[in-house]
Design a protein around this motif. Structure first.
Motif, PDB file in Angstrom:
ATOM      1  N   GLY A 121      44.642  65.043  37.196  1.00 58.12           N
ATOM      2  CA  GLY A 121      46.054  64.918  37.586  1.00 58.12           C
ATOM      3  C   GLY A 121      46.215  64.256  38.936  1.00 58.12           C
ATOM      4  N   LEU A 122      45.357  64.637  39.853  1.00 62.40           N
ATOM      5  CA  LEU A 122      45.418  64.042  41.194  1.00 62.40           C
ATOM      6  C   LEU A 122      45.197  62.536  41.109  1.00 62.40           C
ATOM      7  N   ARG A 123      44.172  62.157  40.329  1.00 53.53           N
ATOM      8  CA  ARG A 123      43.866  60.727  40.179  1.00 53.53           C
ATOM      9  C   ARG A 123      45.000  59.993  39.479  1.00 53.53           C
ATOM     10  N   LEU A 124      45.579  60.685  38.476  1.00 52.09           N
ATOM     11  CA  LEU A 124      46.671  60.063  37.733  1.00 52.09           C
ATOM     12  C   LEU A 124      47.848  59.772  38.656  1.00 52.09           C
ATOM     13  N   ARG A 125      48.167  60.751  39.494  1.00 52.18           N
ATOM     14  CA  ARG A 125      49.286  60.539  40.422  1.00 52.18           C
ATOM     15  C   ARG A 125      48.930  59.461  41.438  1.00 52.18           C
ATOM     16  N   ALA A 126      47.673  59.451  41.866  1.00 50.59           N
ATOM     17  CA  ALA A 126      47.255  58.472  42.864  1.00 50.59           C
ATOM     18  C   ALA A 126      47.340  57.052  42.312  1.00 50.59           C
ATOM     19  N   VAL A 127      47.012  56.910  41.034  1.00 47.01           N
ATOM     20  CA  VAL A 127      46.971  55.572  40.452  1.00 47.01           C
ATOM     21  C   VAL A 127      48.391  55.005  40.323  1.00 47.01           C
TER      22      VAL A 127
END
Lengths: 364, 326
Positions: free
Chosen positions: B184-190
């Motif tokens: 989720g963190l990566r998804l939001r970051a992307v």
């Protein structure tokens, strides 16, 4: 230096995209158990085989020229106006008000008045999203989509509660007076000895649309304002640096765009139906997107693409009449054209660029 | 207005809000990863058709559901191909998908069933039928006579199809996935800064495809709900702008899962009230035009977007294809 020569960019890429869309459409027809070649023959026959067919083809094409130009002008300023449909609906309201409440002595004056009011209504409907984009930073795509729905509600309200004649059941205005009936192509061509189908709805609006194509070409490529619009579309920061106001360009481009979409109503409302009905636009605002993409946002391209889509529309209606292929086939073709010429553009371009690069290396 | 009418309206709200909620969460995954998706409508419509069609052919709503999800995923794949791999315009791709679904569903429906663009009506195991909680009353007259608490239990909480409860569960799951997991963190970051994700050695393309796929699955469930739970069969254009209302709700919710729940239920309430003009008239003492209620979600979204009631700021990299630095 560009990788590809200009002719490849302007002609080859759209042509290949179009071909892909056509092949897939053919496969779709095959998949539902019909013969694509026979279908194409039927379409050509129905849309181009008689002046009646041509009359319908050109009638639809007139709609698409207006909406295609509308989307193109916005594209030049790198704005995506999905709201052509709503703007055209409001334009219809403007035409209805002009025709019903002003006693025009002659159709030509009525047409001018209708153009002004239709354009103004469409322009206002585009100006609000433009203002919100320019001043408040709200995304123009979302707001124009929302404005389509709001326009449909406004039109529905006006037709059901305000403009419907007493005692009438269906939500539509009264018929427009005889004085504002526009001459059809039959009326225009008869004096010069060309017989044209009387029943077909193509009318003098076609000429207005062609004039609009020329004027937009002049505007975009021959005036300072057009230069500013294009400069802003290419690079917002560069345009700002050159002293071009983003607020001004966003507003002007969208107002012109909305006015063009609104003006479509002189064709479908004033020229054909001669009263305002619900769903008068029949999705022409959205087809404008496909037309603008295919025409590469150039007025000449839009003109050609509009006629092609006019042909598809009329041909599709003929198909629905004579075969079991429903009219929705046209929606599929439209989707494929948008997909290949708009979204999957790079799928065609990337390999082509590679080929041209290889050719050039081979030449040296 | 009596208590039972209120419960009835809330019950209708739940049923109408569920497809909005699922589509809204679908859009949330996609847009949080930086892929604008105005093709929610088309994906829902395609899923609605294939769910109903396959359920009708096989007699099993579960196979129908899978078919619906597959159809939606296929369109997601096109969107991903256009907007991630070929770095095309995401908005134009969404428009194309909406038209593709609108046209193909009718075309295939006509070819398969020859009923003017609809599927046969579904019944029995071809649908997601209401689940009645133990002890819940089922007939309207019984519920009307019961105590308020029993009315809430029987009419509002019980008697929905399985997908309603599944949809409600996806809200906390989405929240957990986005805010409590590495993915989720990566998804939001992307969606905010893809270059940073790329620098960290995580695949931007992979993450975005994953987000688009989740979006497809959720839209698939939303579509299946429309044709196999809310209604019994597919009719032409049955998504009726719900994908766009979901998009509006997403902005209203400012791209947050719990707020998506509130926003979609608010818009669901508008839709429920639109069906009951008598109730509105009784409550506020004047007639409200149905058209106005129908347009209210769109008007509210424009107001929110304009920043008059708290600013809605989308994910920063939204709509822009990522080009790896060379």
């Amino acid at each position: 230096m560009d990788v590809m020569p200009k002719w490849a960019e302007v002609v080859l890429v759209p042509l290949i995209s179009l071909l892909l869309a056509a092949i897939l459409s053919g496969l779709v027809i095959l998949a539902i158990g019909e013969d694509p070649i026979a279908a194409l023959k039927l379409m050509i026959d129905g849309a181009l085989g008689s002046t009646y067919g041509w009359g319908y083809t050109l009638y639809y094409a007139t709609n698409f020229m207006f909406t295609g130009l509308a989307v193109s002008v916005a594209f030049h300023a790198r704005l995506f106006n999905i709201g052509g449909e709503g703007q055209a609906m409001l334009g219809g309201l403007g035409v209805a008000l002009a025709c019903l409440f002003i006693p025009w002595p002659h159709w030509s004056l009525g047409l001018l008045g209708a153009i002004v009011l239709a354009g103004a209504f469409g322009a206002i409907w585009a100006a609000v999203p433009a203002y919100l984009q320019a001043k408040r930073g709200s995304h123009i795509v979302i707001t124009t989509i929302m404005f389509n729905f709001i326009a449909a509600a406004v039109l529905n309200y006006m037709l059901v509660n305000v403009l419907r004649p007493k005692g009438a059941m269906d939500p539509a205005t009264a018929r427009f007076p005889e004085a504002v009936h526009l001459p059809t192509l039959h009326d225009i061509l008869a004096p010069i000895g060309i017989s044209f189908s009387k029943a077909a709805p193509a009318n003098v609006s076609l000429l207005v649309a062609i004039v609009a194509c020329v004027l937009i070409w002049l505007l975009i490529w021959r005036t300072k304002l057009g230069y500013e619009i294009r400069a802003y579309g290419h690079s917002e920061s560069a345009a700002k640096y050159a002293g071009i106001s983003p607020v001004k360009i966003t507003m002007i481009a969208m107002i012109i765009s909305g006015a063009l979409a609104g003006m479509m109503a002189i064709n479908n409302v004033m020229g054909e139906a001669e009263r305002l009905v619900l769903n008068a636009t029949e999705g022409a605002g959205f087809i404008g997107i496909a037309v603008a993409l295919m025409g590469r946002s150039h007025p000449l391209g839009v003109f050609i693409a509009a006629i092609l889509f006019g042909f598809l529309y009329q041909g599709g209606a003929e198909l629905a009449l004579w075969t079991s292929i429903p009219r929705e086939l046209i929606v599929v073709i439209q989707a494929l054209v948008i997909l290949f010429t708009g979204a999957l553009d790079n799928m065609v371009r990337m390999p082509l660029e590679r080929i041209f690069l290889a050719l050039r290396k081979g030449g040296n | 207005m009596d208590f039972f009418t209120l419960i009835q309206i809330l019950d209708a709200t739940v049923r109408l809000a569920i497809p909005l909620l699922l589509a809204c969460l679908a859009g949330l995954f996609s847009e949080r990863a930086g892929i604008f998706d105005i093709g929610l409508e088309g994906k829902m419509l395609a899923a609605a058709f294939f769910s109903a069609a396959i359920a009708s052919m096989t007699g099993s709503v579960w196979i129908g559901l899978l078919a619906g999800i597959a159809a939606s995923l296929f369109l997601s794949g096109i969107h991903g191909l256009a907007s991630i791999t070929f770095r095309g315009n995401q908005l134009i791709s969404g428009v194309a998908i909406n038209f593709l679904a609108a046209g193909m569903t009718v075309l295939i429906a006509q070819s398969w069933f020859s009923q003017g663009g609809r599927t046969p009506s579904l019944s029995g195991a071809e649908r997601f039928n209401p689940i009645n909680f133990p002890g819940a009353l089922t007939t309207t007259n019984e519920v009307k006579a019961a105590s308020p608490l029993m009315q809430v239990y029987s009419e509002l909480l019980s008697g929905h199809s399985l997908l309603v409860y599944v949809a409600l569960l996806t809200v906390p799951m989405t929240w957990w996935l986005l805010y409590r997991t590495r993915f989720g963190l990566r998804l939001r970051a992307v969606g905010e800064n893809p270059a940073a994700v790329d620098t960290a050695g995580v695949s931007v393309v992979g993450l975005r495809y994953a987000a688009v796929a989740i979006c497809g699955i959720l839209c698939g469930i939303a579509g299946a709900y429309l044709s196999t739970a809310l209604q019994a069969g597919f009719v032409k254009d049955m998504s009726a702008g719900r994908g766009f209302i979901a998009l509006a709700a997403l902005i209203f919710a400012k791209w947050r899962p719990w707020h998506a729940l509130y926003a979609t239920f608010l818009f669901g309430l508008f839709q429920a009230l639109e069906l009951r003009p008598d109730v509105i008239e009784a409550v506020i003492g004047m007639k409200v035009q149905g058209q106005f209620l129908g347009a209210l979600p769109y008007i509210m979204t424009v107001v929110i977007l304009a920043g008059f009631v708290g600013k809605a700021i989308p994910p920063r990299a939204g709509g822009e294809p990522y080009v790896k630095e060379r």
